[in-house]
Design a protein around this motif. Structure first.
Motif, mmCIF file in Angstrom:
data_model
loop_
_atom_site.group_PDB
_atom_site.id
_atom_site.type_symbol
_atom_site.label_atom_id
_atom_site.label_comp_id
_atom_site.label_asym_id
_atom_site.label_seq_id
_atom_site.Cartn_x
_atom_site.Cartn_y
_atom_site.Cartn_z
ATOM 1 N N GLY A 55 4.231 13.105 0.727
ATOM 2 C CA GLY A 55 3.149 12.121 0.728
ATOM 3 C C GLY A 55 1.835 12.598 1.327
ATOM 4 N N CYS A 56 0.959 11.632 1.632
ATOM 5 C CA CYS A 56 -0.382 11.957 2.144
ATOM 6 C C CYS A 56 -0.334 12.339 3.617
ATOM 7 N N GLY A 57 0.709 11.873 4.312
ATOM 8 C CA GLY A 57 0.842 12.195 5.728
ATOM 9 C C GLY A 57 0.080 11.275 6.667
ATOM 10 N N ASN A 58 -0.767 10.415 6.108
ATOM 11 C CA ASN A 58 -1.613 9.578 6.967
ATOM 12 C C ASN A 58 -1.320 8.091 6.942
ATOM 13 N N CYS A 59 -0.737 7.603 5.856
ATOM 14 C CA CYS A 59 -0.523 6.152 5.763
ATOM 15 C C CYS A 59 0.676 5.764 6.642
ATOM 16 N N CYS A 64 4.040 7.045 5.337
ATOM 17 C CA CYS A 64 4.238 8.492 5.504
ATOM 18 C C CYS A 64 4.546 8.850 6.947
ATOM 19 N N CYS A 105 4.886 6.865 -0.124
ATOM 20 C CA CYS A 105 3.492 6.909 0.342
ATOM 21 C C CYS A 105 2.652 5.796 -0.286
ATOM 22 N N TYR A 106 1.905 5.074 0.563
ATOM 23 C CA TYR A 106 1.036 4.006 0.059
ATOM 24 C C TYR A 106 -0.112 4.570 -0.781
ATOM 25 N N ASN A 107 -0.357 5.870 -0.645
ATOM 26 C CA ASN A 107 -1.420 6.482 -1.456
ATOM 27 C C ASN A 107 -0.878 7.177 -2.704
HETATM 28 ZN ZN ZN Z 1 1.022 8.347 2.555
#
Ligand code: ZN
Length: 221
Positions: free
Chosen positions: A198-202, A205, A190-192
């Motif tokens: 992970g964040c699920g949005n990047c 993810c 995850c980039y976050n």
């Molecule tokens: Zn992410």
């Protein structure tokens, strides 16, 4: 010079792809070394994941200081003040691209490998989920392999188990190697900077989840 064909060096970030490569190498070789890079990445946690995974499998782990990469090419993975692109741009590379990263990493790993009398270098680059990173392409890897052989008068073999498979097949490979839970719970892509799902949005993810969902629905059907 004696060459150790029973050992390999894995370029290891602690993410899904390189951890799958680590599992793959552990099945194939008697001795596996892992090399990670500290290049001032925004999420130091990545290195902690890499350490934890190596510890779990008793893998000899080296972390090389590559902070000059951030000095030369600051980007959204290293700098807090640059926001990661949500989607790939129509032209050029996404701003998560670190110029020359794979070339630099593989070159240093090759020097390390030769010091260990090892020829086989494993990297998790893939052309299938090609995200606009030119140094993930097969043609680049082959070219660099030739260059490194000439540079050091040695017969390196850069091996890319994931080159032609997508994320769904990467999940399948990890599962078949008995590492599904390790990948799912201990890796960071995850980039976050959130471990596991992970964040699920990047973008990273989303790609990981899409592959996982596709694999699980196939496995469970
Ligand atoms: Zn992410």
């Amino acid at each position: 010079m004696d060459k150790n064909k029973e050992a390999a060096v894995v370029v290891f970030s602690g993410g899904q792809d390189s951890t799958t490569c680590l599992l793959w190498a552990m099945k194939k070789y008697k001795k596996v070394y892992a090399v990670s890079f500290d290049y001032g990445q925004r999420h130091k946690l990545e290195l902690e994941c890499a350490k934890d995974i190596c510890k779990k499998f008793s893998i000899e782990h080296e972390i090389l200081d590559m902070s000059l990469l951030n000095q030369l090419a600051p980007n959204s993975l290293t700098r807090e003040d640059i926001v990661v692109d949500e989607d790939s741009p129509d032209e050029g590379t996404p701003n998560s691209f670190v110029e020359g990263r794979n070339m630099v990493f593989l070159t240093f790993v090759a020097i390390y490998a030769k010091g260990k009398k090892v020829t086989d270098i494993i990297t998790g680059v893939s052309q299938s989920d090609f995200s606009g990173y030119p140094d993930c392409r097969d043609i680049f890897i082959k070219s660099l392999n030739t260059t490194l052989n000439l540079a050091m008068d040695y017969e390196f073999d850069i091996i890319t188990p994931l080159m032609w498979i997508d994320k769904e097949e990467t999940w399948e490979m990890a599962d078949k190697l008995g590492g599904f839970d390790v990948i799912r719970n201990m890796t960071l892509t995850c980039y976050n900077g959130i471990i596991g799902d992970g964040c699920g949005n990047c973008p990273s993810c989303k790609l990981r989840k899409k592959g996982l969902d596709a694999y699980l629905s196939r496995r469970n059907s």
